[in-house]
Design a protein around this motif. Structure first.
Motif, PDB file in Angstrom:
ATOM      1  N   GLU A 148       0.942  -1.142  -0.054  1.00 62.23           N
ATOM      2  CA  GLU A 148      -0.076  -0.039  -0.169  1.00 62.23           C
ATOM      3  C   GLU A 148       0.727   1.322  -0.075  1.00 62.23           C
ATOM      4  O   GLU A 148       0.373   2.286   0.069  1.00 62.23           O
ATOM      5  N   ALA A 149       2.137   1.156   0.010  1.00 58.49           N
ATOM      6  CA  ALA A 149       3.076   2.361  -0.038  1.00 58.49           C
ATOM      7  C   ALA A 149       3.333   2.866  -1.361  1.00 58.49           C
ATOM      8  O   ALA A 149       4.277   3.722  -1.501  1.00 58.49           O
ATOM      9  N   ASP A 150       2.876   2.330  -2.511  1.00 53.29           N
ATOM     10  CA  ASP A 150       2.953   2.788  -3.708  1.00 53.29           C
ATOM     11  C   ASP A 150       3.127   4.305  -3.919  1.00 53.29           C
ATOM     12  O   ASP A 150       3.777   4.967  -4.385  1.00 53.29           O
ATOM     13  N   TRP A 151       2.073   4.944  -3.435  1.00 52.94           N
ATOM     14  CA  TRP A 151       1.997   6.469  -3.439  1.00 52.94           C
ATOM     15  C   TRP A 151       2.939   7.044  -2.650  1.00 52.94           C
ATOM     16  O   TRP A 151       3.502   8.276  -3.090  1.00 52.94           O
ATOM     17  N   ALA A 152       3.566   6.529  -1.526  1.00 50.12           N
ATOM     18  CA  ALA A 152       4.792   7.130  -0.785  1.00 50.12           C
ATOM     19  C   ALA A 152       5.956   7.059  -1.763  1.00 50.12           C
ATOM     20  O   ALA A 152       6.723   8.125  -1.748  1.00 50.12           O
ATOM     21  N   ARG A 153       6.290   5.858  -2.341  1.00 47.86           N
ATOM     22  CA  ARG A 153       7.507   5.926  -3.197  1.00 47.86           C
ATOM     23  C   ARG A 153       7.147   6.907  -4.076  1.00 47.86           C
ATOM     24  O   ARG A 153       8.416   7.443  -4.676  1.00 47.86           O
ATOM     25  N   GLU A 154       5.930   6.819  -4.850  1.00 54.89           N
ATOM     26  CA  GLU A 154       5.836   7.853  -6.049  1.00 54.89           C
ATOM     27  C   GLU A 154       6.167   9.175  -5.525  1.00 54.89           C
ATOM     28  O   GLU A 154       7.067   9.916  -6.140  1.00 54.89           O
ATOM     29  N   HIS A 155       5.857   9.776  -4.503  1.00 51.63           N
ATOM     30  CA  HIS A 155       6.064  11.132  -3.988  1.00 51.63           C
ATOM     31  C   HIS A 155       7.350  11.473  -3.699  1.00 51.63           C
ATOM     32  O   HIS A 155       8.208  12.350  -3.913  1.00 51.63           O
ATOM     33  N   LEU A 156       8.203  10.312  -2.894  1.00 54.06           N
ATOM     34  CA  LEU A 156       9.671  10.355  -2.669  1.00 54.06           C
ATOM     35  C   LEU A 156      10.512  10.647  -4.217  1.00 54.06           C
ATOM     36  O   LEU A 156      11.449  11.123  -4.071  1.00 54.06           O
ATOM     37  N   GLU A 157      10.043   9.825  -5.157  1.00 51.51           N
ATOM     38  CA  GLU A 157      10.642   9.721  -6.353  1.00 51.51           C
ATOM     39  C   GLU A 157      10.565  11.268  -7.194  1.00 51.51           C
ATOM     40  O   GLU A 157      11.451  11.495  -7.736  1.00 51.51           O
ATOM     41  N   ARG A 158       9.449  11.781  -7.074  1.00 53.98           N
ATOM     42  CA  ARG A 158       9.091  12.817  -7.871  1.00 53.98           C
ATOM     43  C   ARG A 158       8.967  14.278  -7.115  1.00 53.98           C
ATOM     44  O   ARG A 158       9.338  15.276  -7.632  1.00 53.98           O
ATOM     45  N   ASP A 159       8.859  14.322  -5.981  1.00 50.12           N
ATOM     46  CA  ASP A 159       8.530  15.544  -5.292  1.00 50.12           C
ATOM     47  C   ASP A 159      10.047  16.068  -4.701  1.00 50.12           C
ATOM     48  O   ASP A 159      10.828  15.253  -4.408  1.00 50.12           O
ATOM     49  N   VAL A 160       9.956  17.365  -4.488  1.00 47.40           N
ATOM     50  CA  VAL A 160      11.231  18.123  -4.025  1.00 47.40           C
ATOM     51  C   VAL A 160      10.958  18.777  -2.767  1.00 47.40           C
ATOM     52  O   VAL A 160      11.871  19.292  -2.054  1.00 47.40           O
ATOM     53  N   VAL A 161       9.688  18.850  -2.403  1.00 50.29           N
ATOM     54  CA  VAL A 161       9.255  19.536  -0.951  1.00 50.29           C
ATOM     55  C   VAL A 161       8.065  18.459  -0.295  1.00 50.29           C
ATOM     56  O   VAL A 161       7.645  17.819  -0.874  1.00 50.29           O
ATOM     57  N   GLY A 162       8.102  18.456   0.991  1.00 52.42           N
ATOM     58  CA  GLY A 162       7.399  17.839   1.792  1.00 52.42           C
ATOM     59  C   GLY A 162       7.234  18.244   3.097  1.00 52.42           C
ATOM     60  O   GLY A 162       7.881  19.218   3.579  1.00 52.42           O
ATOM     61  N   TRP A 163       6.476  17.568   3.865  1.00 54.57           N
ATOM     62  CA  TRP A 163       6.225  18.132   5.278  1.00 54.57           C
ATOM     63  C   TRP A 163       7.253  17.052   6.300  1.00 54.57           C
ATOM     64  O   TRP A 163       7.053  15.883   6.061  1.00 54.57           O
ATOM     65  N   LEU A 164       8.003  17.860   7.262  1.00 51.96           N
ATOM     66  CA  LEU A 164       8.521  17.129   8.048  1.00 51.96           C
ATOM     67  C   LEU A 164       8.011  17.412   9.410  1.00 51.96           C
ATOM     68  O   LEU A 164       7.737  18.617   9.806  1.00 51.96           O
ATOM     69  N   THR A 165       7.430  16.578  10.299  1.00 55.60           N
ATOM     70  CA  THR A 165       6.712  16.614  11.440  1.00 55.60           C
ATOM     71  C   THR A 165       7.701  16.255  12.715  1.00 55.60           C
ATOM     72  O   THR A 165       8.010  15.023  12.584  1.00 55.60           O
ATOM     73  N   THR A 166       8.080  17.210  13.464  1.00 56.43           N
ATOM     74  CA  THR A 166       8.633  16.607  14.544  1.00 56.43           C
ATOM     75  C   THR A 166       8.037  16.757  15.747  1.00 56.43           C
ATOM     76  O   THR A 166       6.748  17.376  15.821  1.00 56.43           O
ATOM     77  N   VAL A 167       8.578  16.615  16.993  1.00 57.60           N
ATOM     78  CA  VAL A 167       7.742  16.721  18.221  1.00 57.60           C
ATOM     79  C   VAL A 167       8.603  17.414  19.266  1.00 57.60           C
ATOM     80  O   VAL A 167       9.677  17.108  19.618  1.00 57.60           O
ATOM     81  N   SER A 168       7.712  18.489  19.602  1.00 58.97           N
ATOM     82  CA  SER A 168       8.488  19.274  20.942  1.00 58.97           C
ATOM     83  C   SER A 168       8.419  18.671  22.144  1.00 58.97           C
ATOM     84  O   SER A 168       7.903  17.528  22.446  1.00 58.97           O
ATOM     85  N   ALA A 169       9.221  19.354  22.976  1.00 56.36           N
ATOM     86  CA  ALA A 169       9.446  18.841  24.050  1.00 56.36           C
ATOM     87  C   ALA A 169       8.186  18.532  25.139  1.00 56.36           C
ATOM     88  O   ALA A 169       8.238  17.620  25.772  1.00 56.36           O
ATOM     89  N   ASP A 170       6.982  19.388  24.786  1.00 48.37           N
ATOM     90  CA  ASP A 170       6.048  19.237  25.316  1.00 48.37           C
ATOM     91  C   ASP A 170       5.184  18.306  24.681  1.00 48.37           C
ATOM     92  O   ASP A 170       3.918  18.155  25.329  1.00 48.37           O
ATOM     93  N   GLY A 171       5.370  17.630  23.754  1.00 53.26           N
ATOM     94  CA  GLY A 171       4.705  16.639  23.013  1.00 53.26           C
ATOM     95  C   GLY A 171       4.060  17.110  21.862  1.00 53.26           C
ATOM     96  O   GLY A 171       3.176  16.424  21.197  1.00 53.26           O
ATOM     97  N   THR A 172       4.081  18.476  21.569  1.00 53.17           N
ATOM     98  CA  THR A 172       3.203  18.952  20.432  1.00 53.17           C
ATOM     99  C   THR A 172       3.807  18.731  19.248  1.00 53.17           C
ATOM    100  O   THR A 172       5.042  19.019  19.086  1.00 53.17           O
ATOM    101  N   PRO A 173       3.212  18.268  18.120  1.00 52.64           N
ATOM    102  CA  PRO A 173       3.599  17.934  16.816  1.00 52.64           C
ATOM    103  C   PRO A 173       3.976  19.592  16.280  1.00 52.64           C
ATOM    104  O   PRO A 173       3.178  20.500  16.323  1.00 52.64           O
ATOM    105  N   LYS A 174       5.338  19.447  15.503  1.00 47.99           N
ATOM    106  CA  LYS A 174       5.527  20.589  14.935  1.00 47.99           C
ATOM    107  C   LYS A 174       5.835  20.497  13.413  1.00 47.99           C
ATOM    108  O   LYS A 174       7.191  20.079  13.065  1.00 47.99           O
ATOM    109  N   PRO A 175       4.856  20.481  12.422  1.00 44.10           N
ATOM    110  CA  PRO A 175       4.924  20.497  11.114  1.00 44.10           C
ATOM    111  C   PRO A 175       5.906  21.463  10.477  1.00 44.10           C
ATOM    112  O   PRO A 175       5.653  22.706  10.887  1.00 44.10           O
TER     113      PRO A 175
END
Length: 71
Positions: free
Chosen positions: A14-41
């Motif tokens: 089911e990861a075909d869509w992810a492979r396609e985006h990794l191969e073709r896209d040049v920008v994406g979202w990186l989501t990290t987690v702050s010290a208090d547990g808040t997601p930071k996209p």
């Protein structure tokens, strides 16, 4: 030996869509987690070489501190 989490995720049928985006896209979202547990996209530019994802960042940014604390 534990498999690389990216390789494991991309190996699923089911990861075909992810492979396609990794191969073709040049920008994406990186989501990290702050010290208090808040997601930071954050929008990032990236390069996927088939094994790993490379992105650049200015030093001492929140996303780098979050990754250092919680990889």
């Amino acid at each position: 030996m534990a498999m690389d989490p990216i390789a494991t995720a991309l190996g699923r049928d089911e990861a075909d869509w992810a492979r396609e985006h990794l191969e073709r896209d040049v920008v994406g979202w990186l989501t990290t987690v702050s010290a208090d547990g808040t997601p930071k996209p954050t929008i990032i530019s990236f390069l996927w070489d088939g094994d790993s994802i490379l992105f650049y960042s200015k030093p001492d940014t929140l996303k780098l501190r979050n990754i250092a604390r919680s990889p």
